[in-house]
Design an enzyme around this catalytic site. Structure first.
Site, PDB file in Angstrom:
ATOM      1  N   GLU A   1       0.911  -1.219  -0.089  1.00 57.01           N
ATOM      2  CA  GLU A   1       0.010  -0.065   0.110  1.00 57.01           C
ATOM      3  C   GLU A   1       0.832   1.123  -0.128  1.00 57.01           C
ATOM      4  O   GLU A   1       0.602   2.166   0.750  1.00 57.01           O
ATOM      5  CB  GLU A   1      -0.996  -0.087   1.248  1.00 57.01           C
ATOM      6  CG  GLU A   1      -1.970  -1.171   1.131  1.00 57.01           C
ATOM      7  CD  GLU A   1      -3.192  -0.986   1.733  1.00 57.01           C
ATOM      8  OE1 GLU A   1      -3.168   0.143   2.526  1.00 57.01           O
ATOM      9  OE2 GLU A   1      -3.938  -1.758   1.679  1.00 57.01           O
TER      10      GLU A   1
ATOM     11  N   GLU B   1      -5.487  -8.634   0.200  1.00 55.07           N
ATOM     12  CA  GLU B   1      -6.481  -8.391   1.243  1.00 55.07           C
ATOM     13  C   GLU B   1      -7.694  -7.980   0.920  1.00 55.07           C
ATOM     14  O   GLU B   1      -8.131  -7.250  -0.154  1.00 55.07           O
ATOM     15  CB  GLU B   1      -5.765  -7.022   1.962  1.00 55.07           C
ATOM     16  CG  GLU B   1      -4.453  -7.250   2.578  1.00 55.07           C
ATOM     17  CD  GLU B   1      -4.000  -5.921   3.416  1.00 55.07           C
ATOM     18  OE1 GLU B   1      -4.798  -5.071   3.803  1.00 55.07           O
ATOM     19  OE2 GLU B   1      -2.866  -5.680   3.498  1.00 55.07           O
TER      20      GLU B   1
HETATM   21  C1  BGP Z   1      -4.730  -1.981   4.929  1.00 56.06           C
HETATM   22  C2  BGP Z   1      -3.329  -2.480   5.578  1.00 56.06           C
HETATM   23  C3  BGP Z   1      -3.502  -3.635   6.346  1.00 56.06           C
HETATM   24  C4  BGP Z   1      -4.589  -3.799   7.602  1.00 56.06           C
HETATM   25  C5  BGP Z   1      -6.093  -3.244   6.548  1.00 56.06           C
HETATM   26  C6  BGP Z   1      -7.296  -2.945   7.541  1.00 56.06           C
HETATM   27  O1  BGP Z   1      -4.558  -0.790   4.652  1.00 56.06           O
HETATM   28  O2  BGP Z   1      -2.451  -2.860   4.368  1.00 56.06           O
HETATM   29  O3  BGP Z   1      -2.196  -3.451   7.219  1.00 56.06           O
HETATM   30  O4  BGP Z   1      -4.443  -2.681   8.483  1.00 56.06           O
HETATM   31  O5  BGP Z   1      -5.737  -2.110   5.811  1.00 56.06           O
HETATM   32  O6  BGP Z   1      -7.140  -1.928   8.037  1.00 56.06           O
HETATM   33  P1  BGP Z   1      -7.171  -1.183   9.702  1.00 56.06           P
HETATM   34  O7  BGP Z   1      -6.029  -2.075  10.174  1.00 56.06           O
HETATM   35  O8  BGP Z   1      -6.951   0.280   9.345  1.00 56.06           O
HETATM   36  O9  BGP Z   1      -8.605  -1.382   9.889  1.00 56.06           O
END
Ligand code: BGP
Length: 454
Positions: free
Chosen positions: A158, A354
């Protein structure tokens, strides 16, 4: 609805800083995630899910789940805390990779996932061009040690979110000009390590892992369509054109020039970018975005919310989409749209690294977690992914976030994503025991059937 390709990689994901804990053990140095200000009422990352000590139990659960692949990240500051290799750090990942392979689970490695070593950050971090070589040195250590065992590598998780929402993730709080100069250094670093990987003649593949969200125009007004073009160029295509074509997307470049944030690009940079193009695209998908032509509006910034750029676009709510309890839109059809949009631009294999729903799961007194909302969310997204494959999109795997409960980037462990519950809260560590959620058994069946059946 097509069945999935025979070799489809049903996986699940985590990241080192959000799951491992052991933040200062066995020679690991601090990362920016270990020293950032933790939002009120949420836990820090010092213990997280204690995967560093419990990885054998966790891999056993991943095996029971039936995972074909496990996407995880390697902690740069555990392996090279201050520019020198920490043997104990390397040894941890060697044990994890060996154990995964013994259990016929393919290790999918992200080399950098939001956790820049403090030692690098103190030298200016990505704003300092020297970090490009430091990153290349770190990746070379990983390629030499794990290059023959890891079939799929991702360079940077990301990068677009670090550039556009870094203040929320705790990775960067700078001006647009500074952020897009450091982003440029990251693009050059990514291309350099991609070349390095290819030079090593490893059998695996390497690619980026941006968070991609197709952008809808808020109305049929031409001005809104143009706004969507520019938001998508800045948030999506700037990053994928650089990784796939080795060049800057012209709309994104025009926007950056207009707002005075265009980076300094040397001739040497251009050569490195052009020579370091990727083999496949990993992408994180949570939701689409919707924009109108610009108007002054405050928006809550996180990685899934939009924002505004004067003269170009302004994020607006999509009233046709439901939201999670954390305010993220739920758009399964947008997943099919996004996969098609990426594939029609780049014609490369796609790996979803993801996708998932953060929710305040409840552990019942008899040790169950009835997360039917997660089953519903994933079922809808898998259905749309199958339709994208029927459309002709080359999707090679699906790794929902997250394999096991872990600590959210900024909303604590209460925002749970896992198929496996971890008994810990933002207020108390508890015993960190693992419990299989209803979604564990559901996903186990999806994997066993190689799809949703029918
Ligand atoms: C994405 C990231 C992950 C994870 C996911 C969920 O942006 O790559 O690391 O964190 O988001 O987001 P959050 O943890 O803010 O709920």
């Amino acid at each position: 609805m097509s069945n999935f390709p025979e070799a489809f990689l049903w996986g699940a994901s985590t990241s080192a800083y959000q799951v491992e804990g052991a933040w200062a053990e066995d020679g690991k140095g601090p990362s920016v995630q270990d020293i950032k200000e933790i939002p009120q009422g949420t836990t820090d990352f010092k213990v997280a899910s204690d995967h560093y000590h419990r990885y054998e139990e966790d891999v056993k659960l991943f095996k029971e789940l039936g995972l074909k692949a496990y996407r995880f990240s390697i902690s740069w500051s555990r392996v090279m805390p201050d520019g020198k290799v920490n043997p104990a750090g390397l040894a941890f990942y060697q044990k994890l990779i060996d154990l995964l392979l013994e259990n016929e689970i393919q290790p999918i490695v992200t080399v950098f996932h939001f956790d820049l070593p403090v030692a690098i950050a103190e030298e200016g971090g990505w704003e300092n061009r020297a970090t490009i070589q430091a990153f290349a040195d770190y990746c070379q250590v990983l390629f030499e040690n794990f290059g023959q065992q890891v079939p799929l590598w991702q360079t940077i998780n990301e990068q677009n979110v670090m550039a556009l929402a870094g203040s929320v993730i705790g990775t960067s709080q700078k001006s647009m000009k500074e952020k897009f100069q450091e982003n440029h250094h990251m693009l050059v670093a990514q291309a350099l390590v991609t070349q390095q990987f290819h030079a090593g003649n490893f059998s695996g593949r390497i690619g980026p892992a941006p968070n991609i969200a197709s952008v809808y125009p808020a109305s049929e007004k031409p001005a809104d369509q143009l706004a969507a073009l520019y938001m998508s160029a800045l948030r999506n295509w700037l990053f994928l054109d650089a990784a796939v074509f080795g060049t800057y997307n012209h709309n994104a470049w025009h926007l950056l020039e207009t707002i005075g944030a265009a980076p300094t690009v040397t001739e040497a940079d251009r050569k490195i970018l052009a020579a370091g193009t990727c083999d496949y695209i990993a992408l994180n998908y949570y939701n689409t975005m919707t924009v109108s032509s610009y108007f002054q509006k405050e928006t809550k910034l996180d990685q899934q919310s939009g924002f505004g750029i004067p003269g170009f676009f302004q994020a607006v709510e999509n009233t046709h989409l439901p939201m999670t309890e954390f305010g993220w839109p739920i758009d399964p059809e947008g997943f099919r749209f996004t996969l098609n949009e990426i594939y029609s631009r780049y014609r490369l294999p796609l790996l979803i690294t993801e996708n998932g729903i953060g929710a305040k799961d409840v552990l019942t007194t008899d040790g169950k977690i009835h997360d039917d909302y997660r089953i519903d969310y994933l079922q809808q997204h898998i259905e749309q992914m199958a339709l994208a494959i029927d459309d002709g999109v080359d999707v090679i795997g699906y790794c929902p976030w997250s394999a096991i409960d872990l600590v959210s980037t900024h909303e604590g462990i209460a925002k749970r994503y896992g198929f496996i519950y971890v008994n810990s809260t933002d207020e108390q560590l508890l015993d960190l025991a693992r419990y299989k959620k209803d979604s564990f058994y559901w996903y186990q069946n999806v994997i066993d059937k190689n799809g949703l059946g029918e």
